[in-house]
Scaffold this motif. Structure first.
Motif, PDB file in Angstrom:
ATOM      1  N   ALA A   8       5.748  13.961 -11.693  1.00  0.00           N
ATOM      2  CA  ALA A   8       6.611  13.716 -13.012  1.00  0.00           C
ATOM      3  C   ALA A   8       5.615  13.875 -14.288  1.00  0.00           C
ATOM      4  N   HIS A   9       4.477  13.857 -14.140  1.00  0.00           N
ATOM      5  CA  HIS A   9       3.637  13.742 -14.989  1.00  0.00           C
ATOM      6  C   HIS A   9       3.788  12.525 -16.119  1.00  0.00           C
ATOM      7  N   ASP A  10       3.975  11.416 -15.331  1.00  0.00           N
ATOM      8  CA  ASP A  10       4.352  10.157 -16.053  1.00  0.00           C
ATOM      9  C   ASP A  10       3.031   9.122 -15.751  1.00  0.00           C
ATOM     10  N   ILE A  11       2.946   8.088 -16.438  1.00  0.00           N
ATOM     11  CA  ILE A  11       2.051   7.023 -16.421  1.00  0.00           C
ATOM     12  C   ILE A  11       2.358   6.441 -15.012  1.00  0.00           C
ATOM     13  N   ILE A  12       1.301   6.015 -14.155  1.00  0.00           N
ATOM     14  CA  ILE A  12       1.229   5.123 -13.146  1.00  0.00           C
ATOM     15  C   ILE A  12       1.856   3.838 -13.058  1.00  0.00           C
ATOM     16  N   GLY A  13       1.680   3.238 -14.326  1.00  0.00           N
ATOM     17  CA  GLY A  13       2.224   2.016 -14.541  1.00  0.00           C
ATOM     18  C   GLY A  13       3.675   2.009 -14.280  1.00  0.00           C
ATOM     19  N   ASN A  14       4.233   2.991 -14.950  1.00  0.00           N
ATOM     20  CA  ASN A  14       5.931   3.156 -14.897  1.00  0.00           C
ATOM     21  C   ASN A  14       6.285   3.222 -13.529  1.00  0.00           C
ATOM     22  N   GLU A  15       5.749   4.217 -12.929  1.00  0.00           N
ATOM     23  CA  GLU A  15       5.939   4.338 -11.481  1.00  0.00           C
ATOM     24  C   GLU A  15       5.906   3.174 -10.492  1.00  0.00           C
ATOM     25  N   LEU A  16       4.837   2.303 -10.835  1.00  0.00           N
ATOM     26  CA  LEU A  16       4.587   1.024 -10.006  1.00  0.00           C
ATOM     27  C   LEU A  16       5.735   0.044 -10.405  1.00  0.00           C
ATOM     28  N   LEU A  17       6.278   0.204 -11.775  1.00  0.00           N
ATOM     29  CA  LEU A  17       7.253  -0.810 -11.788  1.00  0.00           C
ATOM     30  C   LEU A  17       8.620  -0.591 -11.126  1.00  0.00           C
ATOM     31  N   ARG A  18       8.764   0.827 -11.270  1.00  0.00           N
ATOM     32  CA  ARG A  18       9.925   1.413 -10.517  1.00  0.00           C
ATOM     33  C   ARG A  18      10.011   1.314  -8.938  1.00  0.00           C
ATOM     34  N   ALA A  19       8.768   1.167  -8.391  1.00  0.00           N
ATOM     35  CA  ALA A  19       8.324   1.061  -6.952  1.00  0.00           C
ATOM     36  C   ALA A  19       8.459  -0.364  -6.469  1.00  0.00           C
ATOM     37  N   LEU A  22       0.996  -1.089   0.007  1.00  0.00           N
ATOM     38  CA  LEU A  22      -0.003  -0.080   0.003  1.00  0.00           C
ATOM     39  C   LEU A  22       0.635   1.222  -0.169  1.00  0.00           C
ATOM     40  N   MET A  23       1.856   1.195   0.527  1.00  0.00           N
ATOM     41  CA  MET A  23       3.035   2.351   0.874  1.00  0.00           C
ATOM     42  C   MET A  23       3.592   2.773  -0.315  1.00  0.00           C
ATOM     43  N   LYS A  24       3.910   1.303  -1.092  1.00  0.00           N
ATOM     44  CA  LYS A  24       4.673   1.616  -2.593  1.00  0.00           C
ATOM     45  C   LYS A  24       3.459   2.255  -3.449  1.00  0.00           C
ATOM     46  N   VAL A  25       2.149   1.790  -3.547  1.00  0.00           N
ATOM     47  CA  VAL A  25       1.268   2.347  -4.460  1.00  0.00           C
ATOM     48  C   VAL A  25       1.223   3.632  -4.028  1.00  0.00           C
ATOM     49  N   CYS A  26       0.988   4.169  -2.927  1.00  0.00           N
ATOM     50  CA  CYS A  26       0.865   5.521  -2.739  1.00  0.00           C
ATOM     51  C   CYS A  26       2.236   6.446  -3.087  1.00  0.00           C
ATOM     52  N   LEU A  34       9.869  -2.976  -8.602  1.00  0.00           N
ATOM     53  CA  LEU A  34      11.020  -3.727  -9.331  1.00  0.00           C
ATOM     54  C   LEU A  34      12.189  -2.631  -9.416  1.00  0.00           C
ATOM     55  N   PRO A  35      12.634  -2.630  -8.337  1.00  0.00           N
ATOM     56  CA  PRO A  35      13.703  -1.013  -8.576  1.00  0.00           C
ATOM     57  C   PRO A  35      15.148  -1.501  -8.966  1.00  0.00           C
ATOM     58  N   TRP A  36      15.277  -2.896  -9.110  1.00  0.00           N
ATOM     59  CA  TRP A  36      16.753  -3.255  -9.525  1.00  0.00           C
ATOM     60  C   TRP A  36      16.685  -3.428 -11.115  1.00  0.00           C
ATOM     61  N   GLY A  37      16.515  -2.468 -11.896  1.00  0.00           N
ATOM     62  CA  GLY A  37      16.678  -2.713 -13.284  1.00  0.00           C
ATOM     63  C   GLY A  37      15.363  -3.555 -13.769  1.00  0.00           C
ATOM     64  N   ARG A  38      14.235  -3.545 -13.048  1.00  0.00           N
ATOM     65  CA  ARG A  38      12.866  -4.077 -13.396  1.00  0.00           C
ATOM     66  C   ARG A  38      13.014  -5.515 -13.219  1.00  0.00           C
TER      67      ARG A  38
END
Length: 79
Positions: free
Chosen positions: A52-63, A39-43, A65-69
């Motif tokens: 960043a005016h980015d797509i939420i899916g991109n940020e979810l991947l970064r949150a 829940l914290m990662k989603v927030c 899967l932080p090590w090179g996805r």
């Protein structure tokens, strides 16, 4: 930006979750494996996507899967 609510359906530990946040400090309490960190990662991802005016899916991947996805793994070494 103020995050006021989160709604998740079939996402990681959550089949159906709707949370409305109060102003100030909110606390998440629960036993291990119930999804507090998710829940914290989603927030975090939602706030970053907005900033960043980015797509939420991109940020979810970064949150999530932080090590090179790539998924990491836990290893126990025996001495």
């Amino acid at each position: 930006m103020t995050l006021t609510k989160v709604k998740l359906e079939r996402f990681t530990a959550f089949e159906d979750l709707a949370v409305e946040f109060s102003t100030g400090i909110n606390a998440f309490i629960g036993t291990n494996g119930t999804g507090k960190t998710h829940l914290m990662k989603v927030c975090y991802a939602a706030c970053n996507a907005f900033r960043a005016h980015d797509i939420i899916g991109n940020e979810l991947l970064r949150a999530f899967l932080p090590w090179g996805r790539q998924l990491g793994r836990l290893v126990k070494q025996l001495s």
